[in-house]
Design an enzyme around this catalytic site. Structure first.
Site, PDB file in Angstrom:
ATOM      1  N   ASN A   1      27.281  61.118  44.215  1.00  0.00           N
ATOM      2  CA  ASN A   1      28.258  62.225  44.217  1.00  0.00           C
ATOM      3  C   ASN A   1      29.273  62.074  45.337  1.00  0.00           C
ATOM      4  O   ASN A   1      28.974  61.523  46.389  1.00  0.00           O
ATOM      5  CB  ASN A   1      27.537  63.584  44.342  1.00  0.00           C
ATOM      6  CG  ASN A   1      27.393  63.994  45.791  1.00  0.00           C
ATOM      7  OD1 ASN A   1      28.323  64.521  46.406  1.00  0.00           O
ATOM      8  ND2 ASN A   1      26.223  63.724  46.371  1.00  0.00           N
TER       9      ASN A   1
ATOM     10  N   LEU B   1      32.919  68.068  50.158  1.00  0.00           N
ATOM     11  CA  LEU B   1      32.750  69.292  50.962  1.00  0.00           C
ATOM     12  C   LEU B   1      33.683  70.425  50.531  1.00  0.00           C
ATOM     13  O   LEU B   1      34.295  71.101  51.359  1.00  0.00           O
ATOM     14  CB  LEU B   1      32.954  68.980  52.462  1.00  0.00           C
ATOM     15  CG  LEU B   1      31.878  68.123  53.132  1.00  0.00           C
ATOM     16  CD1 LEU B   1      32.289  67.739  54.551  1.00  0.00           C
ATOM     17  CD2 LEU B   1      30.532  68.823  53.153  1.00  0.00           C
TER      18      LEU B   1
ATOM     19  N   CYS C   1      27.939  64.063  56.024  1.00  0.00           N
ATOM     20  CA  CYS C   1      28.454  63.896  54.662  1.00  0.00           C
ATOM     21  C   CYS C   1      29.167  62.543  54.557  1.00  0.00           C
ATOM     22  O   CYS C   1      30.086  62.266  55.327  1.00  0.00           O
ATOM     23  CB  CYS C   1      29.425  65.033  54.321  1.00  0.00           C
ATOM     24  SG  CYS C   1      30.224  64.767  52.723  1.00  0.00           S
TER      25      CYS C   1
ATOM     26  N   LYS D   1      21.500  67.683  60.485  1.00  0.00           N
ATOM     27  CA  LYS D   1      21.212  66.825  59.324  1.00  0.00           C
ATOM     28  C   LYS D   1      21.808  65.439  59.546  1.00  0.00           C
ATOM     29  O   LYS D   1      23.022  65.292  59.734  1.00  0.00           O
ATOM     30  CB  LYS D   1      21.777  67.449  58.044  1.00  0.00           C
ATOM     31  CG  LYS D   1      21.366  66.676  56.791  1.00  0.00           C
ATOM     32  CD  LYS D   1      21.654  67.473  55.549  1.00  0.00           C
ATOM     33  CE  LYS D   1      21.122  66.788  54.314  1.00  0.00           C
ATOM     34  NZ  LYS D   1      21.386  67.569  53.109  1.00  0.00           N
TER      35      LYS D   1
ATOM     36  N   ILE E   1      16.950  62.778  55.071  1.00  0.00           N
ATOM     37  CA  ILE E   1      18.261  62.190  55.301  1.00  0.00           C
ATOM     38  C   ILE E   1      19.307  62.814  54.373  1.00  0.00           C
ATOM     39  O   ILE E   1      18.948  63.391  53.343  1.00  0.00           O
ATOM     40  CB  ILE E   1      18.223  60.650  55.020  1.00  0.00           C
ATOM     41  CG1 ILE E   1      17.676  60.370  53.605  1.00  0.00           C
ATOM     42  CG2 ILE E   1      17.430  59.934  56.059  1.00  0.00           C
ATOM     43  CD1 ILE E   1      17.685  58.907  53.175  1.00  0.00           C
TER      44      ILE E   1
ATOM     45  N   GLY F   1      16.387  68.392  46.245  1.00  0.00           N
ATOM     46  CA  GLY F   1      17.788  68.500  45.856  1.00  0.00           C
ATOM     47  C   GLY F   1      18.040  67.994  44.453  1.00  0.00           C
ATOM     48  O   GLY F   1      18.065  68.753  43.481  1.00  0.00           O
TER      49      GLY F   1
HETATM   50  C1  SIN Z   1      29.868  66.436  49.382  1.00  0.00           C
HETATM   51  O1  SIN Z   1      30.315  67.590  49.438  1.00  0.00           O
HETATM   52  O2  SIN Z   1      30.591  65.468  49.101  1.00  0.00           O
HETATM   53  C2  SIN Z   1      28.416  66.176  49.680  1.00  0.00           C
HETATM   54  C3  SIN Z   1      27.941  66.894  50.869  1.00  0.00           C
HETATM   55  C4  SIN Z   1      27.031  66.066  51.720  1.00  0.00           C
HETATM   56  O3  SIN Z   1      26.535  65.015  51.299  1.00  0.00           O
HETATM   57  O4  SIN Z   1      26.802  66.423  52.871  1.00  0.00           O
END
Ligand code: SIN
Length: 284
Positions: free
Chosen positions: A69, A73, A129, A162, A188, A262
């Site tokens: 993905n 954010l 991220c 994180k 992770i 998740g």
């Molecule tokens: C994203 O919004 O692209 C993913 C968020 C993340 O992996 O922290």
């Protein structure tokens, strides 16, 4: 019946399963459904200081072994996120973890201060991220420590950091944030990856790269949690590819106090929490 409750710092979790950040957004009603469906705690999608569009479609690709993905954010304006969080905190019977991000230290502090007013049980700093421009702060021990320290100075809520696996030494980053006052670590975040459409010879994701989650990354996550556990004394939430009670137990044997679920929610629905818990009970 076996008691599978656990403690995460000062909070009791009725079981060690936690909805991870990003999977089901920040809508209070959606997160409450998960909270009521058996999860031990829930984490919001990462909340930033202002509205953010995220990346253009496609933002998700299924692979044979997990999900890639690059959402980027995306989030609504901070006021809207705070209203959702306020409602969630008021109604949730399980602890709420508010995940936050910023583009710099000041933004992390700004979001932490504002979010803290609605009193989530924990703040989780998303310094990891993979889908942003440049490298995430979490690849740098010094910057990760600075963000942790500044946020800790601005809130009395427990802070979880994180971490990203996309580094050569995750334990070094863990030690740095522990030294800066982090109360716990989650590990992770997803592993940086890429998929190419061979018909068009183009990357599939509009962002080109994305974060891989799901079963493919479980051995990486177990290794990271094990390495972190050997070097720090604060609790760890183990995240990465957990699909079953046995996976959860493996992660706890590596050193996790609780486990994040998740991608499995996307694959199996929110019933996954009760299924994993009953598998843990059976094993026990
Ligand atoms: C994203 O919004 O692209 C993913 C968020 C993340 O992996 O922290």
């Amino acid at each position: 019946m076996v008691d599978i409750s656990t403690r995460l710092l000062k909070k009791r979790l009725k079981n060690p399963t936690i909805l991870t950040s990003g999977i089901l957004g920040i809508s209070s009603s959606t997160l409450l459904r998960v909270a009521n469906s058996g999860a031990g705690a829930v984490t919001t999608k990462s909340i930033g200081p202002r509205r953010r569009e995220g990346h253009k479609n496609p933002v998700v690709v299924e692979t044979p072994c997990g999900l890639l993905n690059a959402i980027g954010l995306s989030c609504p304006p901070l006021g809207e996120s705070i209203e959702e969080l306020k409602d969630l905190v008021k109604k949730s019977r399980v602890p709420v973890i508010a995940s936050i991000y910023g583009r710099n230290v000041e933004e992390f502090v700004e979001v932490a201060e504002k979010i803290s007013r609605v009193k989530p049980d924990f703040l989780e700093l998303n310094v990891s991220c993979p889908n942003i421009e440049g490298k995430p702060f979490g690849v740098n021990a010094e910057i990760s420590a600075r963000i942790t320290e500044m946020v800790k100075d601005s809130t009395d809520i427990s802070v979880i950091v994180k971490l990203t696996p996309n580094v050569s030494d995750i334990a070094e980053i863990a030690k740095a944030v522990e030294g800066a006052g982090a109360d716990a670590i989650s590990a992770i975040n997803s592993c940086s990856g890429m998929a190419i459409n061979i018909e068009t010879s183009r990357p599939i994701l509009a962002n080109k790269f994305g974060g891989l989650s799901g079963p493919a990354i479980k051995p990486i996550a177990v290794r990271c949690v094990y390495e972190i556990y050997e070097d720090v004394d604060i609790p760890i939430i183990g995240i990465g590819g957990i699909q079953s009670g046995r996976d959860a137990i493996e992660m706890m044997m590596a050193g996790a106090s609780a486990v994040g679920i998740g991608t499995a929610v996307m694959n199996h629905g929110i019933e996954i929490f009760t299924r994993i818990c009953s598998e843990i009970e059976k094993f026990m």
